[in-house]
Design a protein around this motif. Structure first.
Motif, mmCIF file in Angstrom:
data_model
loop_
_atom_site.group_PDB
_atom_site.id
_atom_site.type_symbol
_atom_site.label_atom_id
_atom_site.label_comp_id
_atom_site.label_asym_id
_atom_site.label_seq_id
_atom_site.Cartn_x
_atom_site.Cartn_y
_atom_site.Cartn_z
ATOM 1 N N LEU A 125 0.844 -1.292 0.045
ATOM 2 C CA LEU A 125 0.124 -0.337 0.049
ATOM 3 C C LEU A 125 0.893 1.025 -0.268
ATOM 4 C CD1 LEU A 125 -0.247 1.514 3.270
ATOM 5 C CD2 LEU A 125 -1.583 -0.577 3.627
ATOM 6 N N GLN A 126 1.904 1.177 0.637
ATOM 7 C CA GLN A 126 3.054 2.412 0.625
ATOM 8 C C GLN A 126 3.433 2.614 -0.746
ATOM 9 O OE1 GLN A 126 5.648 2.205 4.038
ATOM 10 N NE2 GLN A 126 5.500 4.521 4.043
ATOM 11 N N ARG A 127 3.932 1.781 -1.590
ATOM 12 C CA ARG A 127 4.363 1.725 -2.843
ATOM 13 C C ARG A 127 3.364 2.582 -3.765
ATOM 14 N NH1 ARG A 127 2.790 -0.483 -7.242
ATOM 15 N NH2 ARG A 127 2.236 -2.384 -6.205
ATOM 16 N N VAL A 128 1.920 2.210 -3.653
ATOM 17 C CA VAL A 128 0.937 2.898 -4.321
ATOM 18 C C VAL A 128 0.549 4.271 -4.006
ATOM 19 C CG1 VAL A 128 -1.517 2.815 -5.030
ATOM 20 C CG2 VAL A 128 -0.226 0.731 -4.989
ATOM 21 N N ALA A 129 0.629 4.361 -2.739
ATOM 22 C CA ALA A 129 0.498 5.877 -1.916
ATOM 23 C C ALA A 129 1.682 6.907 -2.440
ATOM 24 C CB ALA A 129 0.600 5.567 -0.442
ATOM 25 N N THR A 130 2.935 6.300 -2.331
ATOM 26 C CA THR A 130 4.060 7.205 -2.791
ATOM 27 C C THR A 130 4.050 7.583 -4.248
ATOM 28 O OG1 THR A 130 5.276 5.988 -1.035
ATOM 29 C CG2 THR A 130 6.515 7.218 -2.911
ATOM 30 N N GLU A 131 3.515 6.735 -5.047
ATOM 31 C CA GLU A 131 3.312 6.816 -6.539
ATOM 32 C C GLU A 131 2.288 7.954 -6.637
ATOM 33 O OE1 GLU A 131 2.319 3.103 -8.110
ATOM 34 O OE2 GLU A 131 4.513 2.232 -8.261
ATOM 35 N N ASN A 132 1.421 8.110 -5.854
ATOM 36 C CA ASN A 132 0.455 8.923 -5.940
ATOM 37 C C ASN A 132 0.568 10.231 -5.087
ATOM 38 O OD1 ASN A 132 -2.327 8.081 -7.582
ATOM 39 N ND2 ASN A 132 -1.210 6.226 -6.715
ATOM 40 N N ALA A 180 -1.748 -3.010 -2.128
ATOM 41 C CA ALA A 180 -1.766 -2.066 -3.144
ATOM 42 C C ALA A 180 -3.021 -1.616 -3.797
ATOM 43 C CB ALA A 180 -0.978 -2.519 -4.311
ATOM 44 N N CYS A 181 -3.943 -2.701 -3.592
ATOM 45 C CA CYS A 181 -5.532 -2.949 -4.169
ATOM 46 C C CYS A 181 -6.283 -1.926 -3.289
ATOM 47 C CB CYS A 181 -6.058 -4.161 -4.213
ATOM 48 S SG CYS A 181 -7.845 -4.138 -4.722
#
Length: 340
Positions: free
Chosen positions: A82-89, A304-305
């Motif tokens: 989840l941190q990966r997707v949050a960082t990307e956004n 991530a989802c």
């Protein structure tokens, strides 16, 4: 439909005060007053003006994540995804450990809402506790009504979108594998009784037992705390009660690792004398000796989802979005047929 003025009258405050509270103004408000207004919002099912919500949300950048314990490898993997997707956004992640204390979860929801988090993600298992579920849902609805987004991971009865791992199927896969190998005397190391994750995994095991015309008696189930120490203690209790067990199914990998350590200390060879299987396929599962047969859940993908759902606009009238996550059996060295 209730208006802002209706809420103000019910709470006994000015409409300006209601507006500041429900639309996330940075101007401080007394806690008792804020709680009174939010109670009126919930009672009247007030939904703020969409334009006001947009203004309130425009400066929200943080995502609050409530986990049972981020040091647990299960939650660490979910958090990584989840941190990966949050960082990307471009989002900041605030992680809150509840340590499986329901009251802590309630406090964190209030705290994250007060800090105007853009979304709240609840990653832990649901509780078999109707009163708690009702209270938490009340707080989540207020947060949602003021522009917040909600996503949960696991089987819950909470508002918001959901990412649901197939724990019941995973339990079935473990049981089917053990019975197919020829095991008949199987001990189970389960997680805490109050968690839906524990229930679902046991239900799957018992369904596999029925399909093989077997059963798992209650005396062969020991409850742990999803950690290594309780796994070792539960394995000891099972073996002390029934030394002729041929397999132990631990319902997470940390408890399986604890069982392996206990067996090693007693000079019991795995899998030659007893089979041990786990659940989740945490990174340690392929590093222990013998490597651990387990059920794989896509933990990082689940995290991530959940963030992806939380960052999307609410669904239009079709209810919450639900994303199902499958389970897969991973065979390694710790399992084999029972000894003669």
């Amino acid at each position: 439909m209730a208006t802002l003025a209706d809420v103000a009258r019910r709470a006994g405050v000015s409409p300006a005060t209601v507006s500041r509270i429900v639309n996330g103004s940075s101007k401080p408000v007394a806690e008792a007053l804020r709680l009174r207004v939010l109670a009126a919002v919930e009672e009247l099912q007030y939904v703020p003006n969409a334009h006001a919500q947009l203004l309130a949300r425009s400066h929200r950048s943080a995502i609050g994540v409530i986990v049972h314990d981020v040091s647990d490898p299960y939650f660490a993997e979910i958090t990584r995804g989840l941190q990966r997707v949050a960082t990307e956004n471009g989002r900041l992640v605030i992680i809150c450990n509840s340590y499986r204390q329901p009251d802590k979860e309630l406090e964190y929801v209030e705290l994250l809402r007060a800090h105007q988090a853009a979304a709240i993600i609840l990653t832990g298992s649901g509780y078999h506790d109707d009163a708690f579920t009702t209270t938490l849902n009340s707080k989540l609805r207020v947060y949602q009504a003021t522009g917040g987004r909600i996503a949960v991971i696991g089987r819950h009865e909470y508002v918001g979108d959901a990412v649901v791992p197939d724990n019941e199927k995973g339990g079935y896969l473990l049981g089917d594998e053990l019975y197919t190998l020829g095991h008949r005397r199987i001990g189970v190391i389960a997680g805490p009784k109050q968690l839906t994750t524990t229930t679902d995994r046991i239900v799957g095991l018992r369904r596999a037992a029925r399909d093989h015309r077997r059963q798992i008696p209650t005396r062969r189930i020991a409850y742990g705390d999803f950690d290594r120490t309780s796994g070792a203690a539960a394995a000891a209790a099972l073996l002390d009660a029934e030394p002729n067990l041929t397999a132990i199914a631990a319902l997470n990998d940390s408890m399986a690792v604890g069982a392996l350590a206990l067996l090693r200390s007693r000079g019991i060879a795995v899998p030659d004398e007893i089979t041990v299987v786990g659940f989740d396929d945490m990174p340690i599962a392929s590093d222990v000796t013998p490597t651990l047969t387990t059920v794989r859940l896509p933990l990082a993908e689940m995290g991530a989802c959940a963030v992806t759902l939380a960052l999307q606009p609410p669904a239009d009238g079709d209810g919450p979005r639900i994303e199902q996550m499958g389970a897969e059996l991973i065979r390694r060295e710790s399992s084999g047929p029972p000894r003669p």
